[in-house]
Design a protein around this motif. Structure first.
Motif, PDB file in Angstrom:
ATOM      1  N   ASP A 198       0.776  -1.562   0.121  1.00  0.00           N
ATOM      2  CA  ASP A 198      -0.325  -0.361  -0.231  1.00  0.00           C
ATOM      3  C   ASP A 198       0.616   1.153  -0.169  1.00  0.00           C
ATOM      4  O   ASP A 198       0.014   1.847  -0.687  1.00  0.00           O
ATOM      5  N   ALA A 199       2.026   0.960   0.570  1.00  0.00           N
ATOM      6  CA  ALA A 199       2.806   2.186   0.712  1.00  0.00           C
ATOM      7  C   ALA A 199       3.158   2.317  -0.628  1.00  0.00           C
ATOM      8  O   ALA A 199       3.548   3.758  -0.622  1.00  0.00           O
ATOM      9  N   ALA A 200       3.428   1.384  -1.595  1.00  0.00           N
ATOM     10  CA  ALA A 200       4.288   2.389  -2.838  1.00  0.00           C
ATOM     11  C   ALA A 200       3.030   2.536  -3.735  1.00  0.00           C
ATOM     12  O   ALA A 200       3.769   3.784  -4.635  1.00  0.00           O
ATOM     13  N   TRP A 201       2.651   2.334  -3.698  1.00  0.00           N
ATOM     14  CA  TRP A 201       0.289   3.242  -4.179  1.00  0.00           C
ATOM     15  C   TRP A 201       0.801   4.496  -4.492  1.00  0.00           C
ATOM     16  O   TRP A 201       0.786   5.272  -4.671  1.00  0.00           O
ATOM     17  N   LYS A 202       0.423   4.649  -2.435  1.00  0.00           N
ATOM     18  CA  LYS A 202       0.094   6.165  -2.178  1.00  0.00           C
ATOM     19  C   LYS A 202       1.812   6.978  -2.607  1.00  0.00           C
ATOM     20  O   LYS A 202       1.174   8.295  -2.890  1.00  0.00           O
ATOM     21  N   GLU A 203       2.588   6.523  -2.272  1.00  0.00           N
ATOM     22  CA  GLU A 203       3.976   7.213  -2.906  1.00  0.00           C
ATOM     23  C   GLU A 203       3.431   7.572  -4.658  1.00  0.00           C
ATOM     24  O   GLU A 203       4.190   8.692  -4.825  1.00  0.00           O
ATOM     25  N   GLN A 204       3.623   6.147  -4.820  1.00  0.00           N
ATOM     26  CA  GLN A 204       2.960   7.284  -6.893  1.00  0.00           C
ATOM     27  C   GLN A 204       2.182   8.100  -7.064  1.00  0.00           C
ATOM     28  O   GLN A 204       2.071   8.654  -7.913  1.00  0.00           O
ATOM     29  N   GLU A 205       0.518   7.723  -6.272  1.00  0.00           N
ATOM     30  CA  GLU A 205       0.204   8.756  -6.422  1.00  0.00           C
ATOM     31  C   GLU A 205       0.161  10.223  -5.780  1.00  0.00           C
ATOM     32  O   GLU A 205       0.081  11.282  -6.111  1.00  0.00           O
ATOM     33  N   LEU A 206       1.100   9.720  -4.776  1.00  0.00           N
ATOM     34  CA  LEU A 206       2.011  11.311  -3.785  1.00  0.00           C
ATOM     35  C   LEU A 206       2.375  11.898  -5.304  1.00  0.00           C
ATOM     36  O   LEU A 206       1.723  13.229  -4.981  1.00  0.00           O
ATOM     37  N   ASN A 207       3.384  11.474  -5.530  1.00  0.00           N
ATOM     38  CA  ASN A 207       3.987  12.004  -6.846  1.00  0.00           C
ATOM     39  C   ASN A 207       3.590  12.076  -8.150  1.00  0.00           C
ATOM     40  O   ASN A 207       4.206  12.563  -8.651  1.00  0.00           O
ATOM     41  N   LYS A 208       2.540  11.252  -8.530  1.00  0.00           N
ATOM     42  CA  LYS A 208       2.005  11.279  -9.885  1.00  0.00           C
ATOM     43  C   LYS A 208       2.787  11.155 -10.585  1.00  0.00           C
ATOM     44  O   LYS A 208       3.032  11.032 -11.777  1.00  0.00           O
ATOM     45  N   ALA A 209       3.720   9.930 -10.035  1.00  0.00           N
ATOM     46  CA  ALA A 209       4.023   8.969 -11.281  1.00  0.00           C
ATOM     47  C   ALA A 209       2.640   7.936 -11.856  1.00  0.00           C
ATOM     48  O   ALA A 209       2.339   6.819 -11.456  1.00  0.00           O
ATOM     49  N   GLY A 210       3.061   8.241 -13.125  1.00  0.00           N
ATOM     50  CA  GLY A 210       2.627   7.194 -14.214  1.00  0.00           C
ATOM     51  C   GLY A 210       3.385   5.899 -14.319  1.00  0.00           C
ATOM     52  O   GLY A 210       2.517   5.089 -13.867  1.00  0.00           O
ATOM     53  N   SER A 211       4.422   5.403 -13.942  1.00  0.00           N
ATOM     54  CA  SER A 211       5.504   4.176 -12.880  1.00  0.00           C
ATOM     55  C   SER A 211       5.902   3.986 -12.542  1.00  0.00           C
ATOM     56  O   SER A 211       6.522   5.207 -11.725  1.00  0.00           O
ATOM     57  N   PHE A 212       6.688   2.642 -12.088  1.00  0.00           N
ATOM     58  CA  PHE A 212       7.627   3.007 -10.937  1.00  0.00           C
ATOM     59  C   PHE A 212       7.820   1.997 -11.011  1.00  0.00           C
ATOM     60  O   PHE A 212       6.924   0.488 -12.039  1.00  0.00           O
ATOM     61  N   CYS A 213       9.239   1.402 -10.689  1.00  0.00           N
ATOM     62  CA  CYS A 213       9.754   0.313 -11.293  1.00  0.00           C
ATOM     63  C   CYS A 213      10.726  -0.314  -9.428  1.00  0.00           C
ATOM     64  O   CYS A 213      11.079   0.481  -8.945  1.00  0.00           O
ATOM     65  N   LEU A 214      10.718  -1.597  -8.724  1.00  0.00           N
ATOM     66  CA  LEU A 214      11.098  -2.042  -7.936  1.00  0.00           C
ATOM     67  C   LEU A 214      11.477  -3.104  -8.389  1.00  0.00           C
ATOM     68  O   LEU A 214      11.804  -4.069  -9.158  1.00  0.00           O
ATOM     69  N   ARG A 215      13.581  -2.760  -8.005  1.00  0.00           N
ATOM     70  CA  ARG A 215      14.290  -3.790  -8.975  1.00  0.00           C
ATOM     71  C   ARG A 215      15.524  -4.527  -7.890  1.00  0.00           C
ATOM     72  O   ARG A 215      14.688  -4.440  -6.786  1.00  0.00           O
ATOM     73  N   ASP A 216      16.181  -5.375  -8.414  1.00  0.00           N
ATOM     74  CA  ASP A 216      17.282  -6.325  -7.629  1.00  0.00           C
ATOM     75  C   ASP A 216      16.159  -7.808  -6.608  1.00  0.00           C
ATOM     76  O   ASP A 216      16.981  -7.665  -5.734  1.00  0.00           O
ATOM     77  N   PHE A 217      15.338  -8.142  -6.763  1.00  0.00           N
ATOM     78  CA  PHE A 217      14.889  -9.299  -5.992  1.00  0.00           C
ATOM     79  C   PHE A 217      15.235 -11.141  -6.827  1.00  0.00           C
ATOM     80  O   PHE A 217      15.300 -11.017  -8.148  1.00  0.00           O
ATOM     81  N   HIS A 218      15.231 -11.912  -5.781  1.00  0.00           N
ATOM     82  CA  HIS A 218      15.860 -12.943  -6.183  1.00  0.00           C
ATOM     83  C   HIS A 218      15.271 -13.384  -7.388  1.00  0.00           C
ATOM     84  O   HIS A 218      14.056 -13.737  -7.431  1.00  0.00           O
ATOM     85  N   ALA A 219      15.506 -14.150  -8.491  1.00  0.00           N
ATOM     86  CA  ALA A 219      14.511 -14.969  -9.601  1.00  0.00           C
ATOM     87  C   ALA A 219      13.990 -15.626  -9.084  1.00  0.00           C
ATOM     88  O   ALA A 219      12.578 -16.608  -9.803  1.00  0.00           O
ATOM     89  N   GLU A 220      14.799 -16.370  -8.437  1.00  0.00           N
ATOM     90  CA  GLU A 220      13.946 -17.524  -7.732  1.00  0.00           C
ATOM     91  C   GLU A 220      13.023 -17.738  -6.782  1.00  0.00           C
ATOM     92  O   GLU A 220      12.301 -18.945  -6.462  1.00  0.00           O
ATOM     93  N   ASP A 221      12.462 -16.424  -6.536  1.00  0.00           N
ATOM     94  CA  ASP A 221      11.199 -16.254  -5.586  1.00  0.00           C
ATOM     95  C   ASP A 221      10.455 -16.133  -5.644  1.00  0.00           C
ATOM     96  O   ASP A 221      10.106 -15.207  -6.829  1.00  0.00           O
ATOM     97  N   VAL A 222       9.683 -17.473  -6.290  1.00  0.00           N
ATOM     98  CA  VAL A 222       8.181 -17.535  -6.686  1.00  0.00           C
ATOM     99  C   VAL A 222       7.410 -16.800  -5.983  1.00  0.00           C
ATOM    100  O   VAL A 222       6.265 -16.052  -6.562  1.00  0.00           O
ATOM    101  N   GLU A 223       7.234 -17.338  -5.170  1.00  0.00           N
ATOM    102  CA  GLU A 223       6.195 -16.280  -4.222  1.00  0.00           C
ATOM    103  C   GLU A 223       6.066 -14.220  -4.738  1.00  0.00           C
ATOM    104  O   GLU A 223       4.882 -14.239  -4.470  1.00  0.00           O
ATOM    105  N   LEU A 224       7.325 -14.426  -3.688  1.00  0.00           N
ATOM    106  CA  LEU A 224       7.248 -12.958  -4.098  1.00  0.00           C
ATOM    107  C   LEU A 224       7.158 -13.131  -5.909  1.00  0.00           C
ATOM    108  O   LEU A 224       5.993 -11.573  -5.926  1.00  0.00           O
ATOM    109  N   GLN A 225       7.575 -13.108  -6.387  1.00  0.00           N
ATOM    110  CA  GLN A 225       7.293 -12.702  -7.685  1.00  0.00           C
ATOM    111  C   GLN A 225       5.591 -13.168  -8.393  1.00  0.00           C
ATOM    112  O   GLN A 225       4.695 -12.504  -9.443  1.00  0.00           O
ATOM    113  N   ASP A 226       4.886 -14.459  -7.777  1.00  0.00           N
ATOM    114  CA  ASP A 226       3.540 -14.299  -7.411  1.00  0.00           C
ATOM    115  C   ASP A 226       2.955 -12.807  -7.146  1.00  0.00           C
ATOM    116  O   ASP A 226       1.849 -12.391  -7.735  1.00  0.00           O
ATOM    117  N   PHE A 227       3.415 -12.754  -5.921  1.00  0.00           N
ATOM    118  CA  PHE A 227       2.570 -11.604  -5.376  1.00  0.00           C
ATOM    119  C   PHE A 227       2.685 -10.325  -6.236  1.00  0.00           C
ATOM    120  O   PHE A 227       1.804  -9.980  -6.577  1.00  0.00           O
TER     121      PHE A 227
END
Length: 199
Positions: free
Chosen positions: A1-30
Motif C-alpha cells: 500500500d505504501a508504494a501505491w501511495k507514494e506513486q499517487e503522491l508523486n503523480k508517477a505514471g509507473s515505478f520500478c522495483l528491482r534486485d529481487f531474487h529470480a528464484e523467489d516464486v512466491e514474491l514473483q506471484d505476489f
C-alpha cells in the motif's frame, strides 16, 4: 500500500522495483497479482583486477586484435576530447547534463520507462560519493562543447560504479562519443585505484 501511495503522491505514471531474487516464486506471484511485470535486467559488466593508471597500461591487458579495435575505434578520437571532473557545477551544467541524459533515455526503450527527475541529478552533485566526469570535444574554430557526462559512485568497498550516462548523439559516429565515454570511465577507475568497476 505504501508504494501505491507514494506513486499517487508523486503523480508517477509507473515505478520500478528491482534486485529481487529470480528464484523467489512466491514474491514473483505476489508482485504479478499486484499488476507488476517481471523484466530481466541487462547483464552487469564487472571489471576485476584494476591495475592500470594510463591508456598504455590498460591496453597491455588486451590481445592484439582487441588493442587494434581500441586504437581504431576509440584512441584515434581521444586527442579531440578533454576529460573534466566537475566538483562545483553550475545550474547550466546540471541542465545540460540532464538534456544529455534524456537523449540516452529516449533511445533506450527496453529499460527506461520514465524520466528520472532532475532532483536526482541535483542530489548526486552534492554527494561526496559521486564523481561527475564530463567530456568536452573540440568542435571548430577553437570552440569546445560538453558532449558526454557520466555520474559514477565510489562505494565504501572501493568499487567504481557507473550509474548514469548522457550523450550528444550528434557525435556518436563521427567522434565515437559513447565508446570514448566508456573508455574514459574505465581509465578513471584505474587512476583512482578502484578494486572493481561496475558498468
Amino acid at each position: 500500500d505504501a508504494a501505491w501511495k507514494e506513486q499517487e503522491l508523486n503523480k508517477a505514471g509507473s515505478f520500478c522495483l528491482r534486485d529481487f531474487h529470480a528464484e523467489d516464486v512466491e514474491l514473483q506471484d505476489f508482485f504479478q497479482a499486484q499488476g507488476f511485470l517481471k523484466i530481466r535486467l541487462p547483464d552487469t559488466h564487472v571489471i576485476d583486477e584494476i591495475n592500470w593508471s594510463s591508456a598504455g597500461s590498460l591496453l597491455k591487458r588486451f590481445n592484439s586484435r582487441a588493442r587494434w579495435y581500441l586504437k581504431d575505434n576509440v584512441l584515434k578520437y581521444q586527442q579531440g576530447y578533454t576529460t573534466e571532473i566537475v566538483a562545483q557545477p553550475s545550474r547550466e551544467d546540471i541542465d545540460h547534463w540532464y538534456e544529455l541524459y534524456k537523449n540516452v533515455k529516449e533511445k533506450s526503450f527496453d529499460l527506461n520507462t520514465f524520466d528520472l527527475p532532475k532532483k536526482i541529478f541535483e542530489n548526486m552533485v552534492r554527494s561526496t560519493c559521486c564523481e561527475i566526469l564530463q567530456l568536452r570535444l573540440d568542435v571548430e574554430n577553437g570552440q569546445s562543447k560538453v558532449v558526454a557526462v557520466t555520474f559514477n559512485f565510489l562505494t565504501a568497498s572501493n568499487n567504481y560504479c557507473g550509474l548514469i550516462i548522457g550523450l550528444d548523439y550528434n557525435y556518436l559516429k563521427s567522434h565515437a562519443v559513447y565508446k570514448q565515454t566508456l573508455f574514459t570511465s574505465v581509465l578513471r577507475a584505474g587512476e583512482i585505484k578502484a578494486d572493481k568497476m561496475f558498468l
